[in-house]
Enzyme design. Structure first.
Site, short mmCIF file in Angstrom:
data_model
loop_
_atom_site.label_atom_id
_atom_site.label_comp_id
_atom_site.label_asym_id
_atom_site.label_seq_id
_atom_site.Cartn_x
_atom_site.Cartn_y
_atom_site.Cartn_z
N GLU A 117 53.54 71.64 61.19
CA GLU A 117 52.69 70.59 61.01
C GLU A 117 52.83 70.57 59.24
O GLU A 117 53.96 71.21 58.16
CB GLU A 117 51.00 71.44 60.30
CG GLU A 117 50.60 72.15 61.85
CD GLU A 117 49.70 73.43 61.38
OE1 GLU A 117 49.12 73.07 60.90
OE2 GLU A 117 48.56 73.63 62.77
N LYS A 119 52.36 70.63 55.54
CA LYS A 119 51.40 71.57 54.51
C LYS A 119 51.08 70.23 53.72
O LYS A 119 51.92 70.32 52.89
CB LYS A 119 52.42 72.84 54.26
CG LYS A 119 51.58 73.35 53.12
CD LYS A 119 52.23 74.52 53.02
CE LYS A 119 51.77 75.28 52.42
NZ LYS A 119 51.40 75.18 51.32
N ASP A 121 48.88 68.82 50.07
CA ASP A 121 48.73 70.27 49.48
C ASP A 121 46.92 69.31 48.14
O ASP A 121 47.78 68.40 48.17
CB ASP A 121 50.07 69.00 48.16
CG ASP A 121 50.98 69.56 47.47
OD1 ASP A 121 49.86 71.31 47.58
OD2 ASP A 121 51.26 69.65 46.65
N TYR A 229 43.70 72.45 59.91
CA TYR A 229 44.85 73.05 60.52
C TYR A 229 44.83 74.87 61.63
O TYR A 229 45.51 75.27 62.02
CB TYR A 229 45.61 73.31 59.98
CG TYR A 229 45.19 73.84 58.39
CD1 TYR A 229 45.23 75.31 58.73
CD2 TYR A 229 45.18 73.61 57.09
CE1 TYR A 229 44.13 75.98 57.20
CE2 TYR A 229 44.87 73.55 56.22
CZ TYR A 229 44.64 75.36 56.36
OH TYR A 229 44.44 75.83 55.04
N LYS A 318 59.26 75.15 52.35
CA LYS A 318 59.43 74.11 51.38
C LYS A 318 60.02 73.17 51.35
O LYS A 318 61.13 73.28 51.43
CB LYS A 318 58.98 75.36 50.36
CG LYS A 318 57.85 76.77 49.81
CD LYS A 318 56.82 75.51 50.14
CE LYS A 318 56.03 75.90 48.72
NZ LYS A 318 54.25 75.93 48.76
N CYS A 412 61.27 45.13 16.54
CA CYS A 412 62.14 45.23 17.48
C CYS A 412 63.75 45.89 17.50
O CYS A 412 64.41 45.78 16.47
CB CYS A 412 62.75 43.69 17.88
SG CYS A 412 63.79 43.75 18.97
N CYS A 415 66.44 43.07 17.72
CA CYS A 415 66.68 41.94 17.14
C CYS A 415 65.88 42.11 15.59
O CYS A 415 66.48 41.10 14.54
CB CYS A 415 67.12 41.24 17.03
SG CYS A 415 64.62 40.88 18.05
N CYS A 430 58.16 42.75 21.18
CA CYS A 430 59.11 42.03 20.02
C CYS A 430 58.66 40.59 19.93
O CYS A 430 58.51 40.00 21.04
CB CYS A 430 60.43 42.32 20.27
SG CYS A 430 61.87 41.14 20.17
N CYS A 436 66.00 37.29 20.60
CA CYS A 436 66.56 38.51 20.74
C CYS A 436 67.12 38.57 21.42
O CYS A 436 67.01 38.24 22.67
CB CYS A 436 65.04 39.05 20.92
SG CYS A 436 65.41 41.10 21.02
O1 D41 Z 1 48.59 72.03 55.45
C1 D41 Z 1 48.43 73.17 55.15
N1 D41 Z 1 47.84 73.33 53.62
C2 D41 Z 1 47.82 73.78 56.08
C3 D41 Z 1 47.49 75.34 55.21
C4 D41 Z 1 48.16 74.46 57.02
N2 D41 Z 1 48.60 72.71 57.72
N3 D41 Z 1 47.63 75.56 57.64
C5 D41 Z 1 47.85 76.68 57.23
N4 D41 Z 1 47.59 77.54 57.72
C6 D41 Z 1 47.75 78.88 57.80
C7 D41 Z 1 47.33 80.14 58.61
C8 D41 Z 1 48.77 80.00 59.16
C9 D41 Z 1 47.19 81.79 57.71
C10 D41 Z 1 46.13 79.51 59.41
C11 D41 Z 1 47.81 77.00 55.74
C12 D41 Z 1 47.82 77.71 55.38
N5 D41 Z 1 46.92 79.55 56.35
C13 D41 Z 1 46.91 78.34 54.16
N6 D41 Z 1 46.21 77.42 53.20
C14 D41 Z 1 46.28 77.97 51.99
C15 D41 Z 1 46.51 79.21 51.79
C16 D41 Z 1 47.14 79.05 53.59
#
Ligand code: D41
Length: 675
Positions: A117, A119, A121, A229, A318, A412, A415, A430, A436
């Site tokens: 998935e 992640k 933000d 999620y 990450k 400027c 020039c 300018c 210029c």
């Molecule tokens: O998209 C996300 N930010 C995301 C966060 C995600 N797709 N899955 C997540 N799954 C979990 C668990 C596995 C613990 C159910 C999470 C997070 N946790 C999570 N977000 C912030 C702390 C943990």
């Protein structure tokens, strides 16, 4: 309490059902199924009933998305099922170690099935549904205790008040991420800036900050969205066997699930998915800071359990951070084609969002003041999507003893002419005009560019050199260049000199609109140049047009009209035009009598998905040359959509609006008719 006629009750619940259905189509499926006017009409009916019978207003009514009364504080909510955190992986090796640990603990030799998935933000939240009704929403907090943000979460359109579908659990706790899409974030910040209000450094802070408002009306005004999620508490007849099928259930019950979720086999599948999403990261409409991998089989998840506060069955890989700290070494002031002076930050090089950044635009003097930044400061650089890197914030805690104020120049830097600011404009310019060297260079680069006079081989570096060596002083001098003048320049050899002279010769034959665009009149882009050409027919007529003449034309406002009149009033500009014509630059005037309007004038086209036989830019060029506007989003005003492979939500939207859609093949056949 006034009593409410049975008929009205039935009509009221019907309207609510219908509108909530449309909301679901629009906000969750991203697939509008009703016109704006019809939608507004239904909302008005609901509000009219609610005005007559205020005591009967139900929490499920779409009118309740605007936010209720402000709170004085947030209550605490204890998470019955704790909200776990995620372990991080920073490399393929970390990921392989995770895979190995999982297999060892399960005593398995075969590949594990993982769900991958993006992640998101944003801010993690938990939503509790009792008998299908939203009971409360809470922040993650420390994982055991969060804050009650129900009133705020209820304003988010993609959060269902009531679960849809069948087999609704008695208790369902949905875990998900509330986020602010990048476009909404940019718009929000721009507005905040104009109104002198607080801006946010990134969409994550904007989402979290918006949820922390005590006044839900403020949250309601923020462009927030949610993706589900995971599940916390679940009391249901049937418990799904896998994470994937759980997500599918959440989707059926009315939640948005990230469309990029995929099931893969083994760690190799995980690595491939990471590569794929890395390359798409910049194109997504929201920030993601990594990939979450989860063991798909819920029995295996249970066997793995968790350590401390993180599950053993999941890990977050990450991405390179989109924000990094670095130091502002210096600020330089660049002069653009129209004299606009832009402060550019020189930074200690830093790897951010996947690239090394050593410069960032500071836009203008107001931006410097707003940030309160000084030379020597530690700053946070943000680079997300295809947006140019910018300084998001100064880290005041790290300000060294010795910093230097950034002084906006009064003259400027190139020039030495006076720098001027007009009225409310944030930009300083300018006043040197074509005196210029910086403005001359930029004017020549623009003149020679592909969409203007299209002089092949006249690159930026060469233009800089020719102006610096006083080989040319204006665009007109380009047509005086000869072999002898070029060959003395260090970058130019025999062959490139010959090629350049040929390219310059070739550029002499052009069109009125390209010539007008090439002149670089302020705020006259290609579309305006074309409008001018087809309305006036010749450069003589345009140069003599008064403000009133220009304002008669659709699409030309007072500001642009002013720029056009000023441009032609300036004798330097007139003499350059005369010199160009004398050098042999020529075009056909537009025969206004017999002028046939371009066939697609008044139409708005949208290109979506991939094209095989031409680039998007080429397709856009062709459409614009036929008079069409090309837009990036589908609306009720869209005339036609061209959909290539991979087309997604725009195609769906077009279909739901009954807008014509053609394939690339059909598009090419269509264009044949106009050749
Ligand atoms: O998209 C996300 N930010 C995301 C966060 C995600 N797709 N899955 C997540 N799954 C979990 C668990 C596995 C613990 C159910 C999470 C997070 N946790 C999570 N977000 C912030 C702390 C943990």
């Amino acid at each position: 309490m006034t009593s409410i006629p049975q008929k009205v009750i039935m009509e009221y619940s019907r309207l609510i059902e219908v509108v909530n259905g449309y909301n679901y189509q629009y906000y969750v499926l991203d697939n509008p199924s009703v016109s704006d006017s019809e939608y507004d009409r239904l909302i008005k009916q609901i509000i009219s009933i609610e005005t007559d019978y205020p005591d009967f207003i139900t929490q499920e009514s779409p009118s309740q998305r605007v936010g209720g009364e402000p709170l004085s504080s947030f209550a605490q909510i204890k998470h019955v099922v704790p909200m776990l955190s995620l372990d991080n992986a920073f490399s393929d090796k970390d990921l392989m170690d995770f895979d190995r640990r999982v297999k060892e603990r399960l005593n398995l030799l075969t590949d594990i099935e993982f769900v991958c998935e993006p992640k998101l933000d944003g801010a993690a939240v938990s939503l509790l549904y009792r008998k299908g009704q939203l009971a409360y929403a809470a922040t993650r907090g420390d994982g055991s205790i969060g804050e009650d943000i129900t009133a705020n979460v209820r304003t988010i359109r993609s959060v269902p008040f009531k679960l849809r579908g069948t087999n609704i659990p008695d208790i369902l706790e949905v875990r998900g991420e509330i986020f602010m899409p990048r476009s909404g974030f940019e718009i929000f910040n721009r507005k905040a800036l104009v109104n002198g209000e607080k801006t946010f450094v990134n969409p994550r802070n904007a989402a979290a900050g918006s949820l922390r408002q005590l006044d839900p009306k403020i949250t309601a005004s923020r462009p927030l969205d949610i993706c589900a999620y995971s599940v916390g508490q679940l009391e249901a007849q049937e418990i799904p066997a896998s994470h994937k099928s759980m997500l599918e259930s959440l989707s059926i019950w009315g939640f948005k699930i990230n469309p990029f979720v995929e099931t893969v086999t083994g760690v190799n599948g995980c690595v491939d998915y990471y590569e794929k999403m890395s390359s798409q990261r910049d194109d997504l409409p929201y920030d993601i800071d990594g990939i979450v991998y989860k063991v798909n089989d819920l029995t295996l998840q249970k066997r793995l359990g968790f350590v401390a506060k993180a599950p053993r069955w999941a890990i977050a890989r990450k991405f390179p951070a989109q924000e990094e700290m670095t130091r502002l070494i210096d600020v330089e002031f660049q002069v653009g084609r129209t004299g606009a002076i832009t402060p550019v930050a020189r930074l200690e090089p830093v790897f951010v969002g996947g690239v090394t950044v050593s410069n960032a635009s500071l836009h203008n003097g107001d931006e410097i003041k707003r940030l309160g930044v000084r030379i020597g400061d530690t700053v946070i650089i943000r680079r997300a999507g295809d947006v140019i890197p910018k300084i998001a914030k100064v880290v005041l805690e790290r300000r060294p003893l010795k910093t230097q104020e950034i002084v906006f120049p009064e003259r400027c830097p190139v020039c030495k002419s006076a720098v001027q600011k007009f009225g409310e404009e944030a930009v300083a310019r300018c006043s040197g005009g074509l005196f210029c060297a910086a403005q001359i260079k930029e004017a020549i680069k623009h003149f020679a560019s592909r969409r203007a006079m299209d002089i092949d081989g006249l690159g930026d570096k060469l233009v800089d050199l020719m102006v610096e060596k006083s080989v040319i002083f204006s665009v007109a001098d380009l047509y005086d260049l000869n072999h002898k003048k070029l060959i003395i320049l260090e970058r130019v050899g025999e062959k490139s000199a010959r090629n350049l002279i040929n390219a310059i010769e070739k550029s002499k034959t052009t069109t009125l609109e390209k010539f007008l665009y090439a002149l670089g009149i302020r705020e006259v882009g290609e579309a305006t140049a074309s409008t001018l050409a087809t309305n006036f027919g010749s450069i003589e007529k345009i140069s003599k047009a008064s403000l009133d003449d220009l304002l008669e034309i659709d699409d030309i406002g007072p500001k642009v009209a002013g720029h056009i009149v000023n441009f032609f009033k300036n004798p330097d500009n007139s003499s350059i035009i005369t010199a160009l014509c004398e050098a042999g630059v020529s075009w056909q005037d537009v025969d206004l009598e017999n002028y046939k309007e371009a066939p697609l004038v008044g139409q708005t086209w949208v290109l979506t998905g991939g094209l095989v036989s031409m680039s998007r830019a080429e397709a856009k060029d062709i459409l614009q040359s036929l008079g069409a506007k090309v837009s990036s989003s589908v609306s009720t005003k869209t005339s036609q959509v061209v959909a290539g492979p991979g087309a997604g939500s725009k195609l769906k939207k077009a279909k739901s609006y009954n807008i014509g859609v053609m394939s690339e093949h059909q598009f090419i056949a269509f264009l044949e008719d106009y050749r």
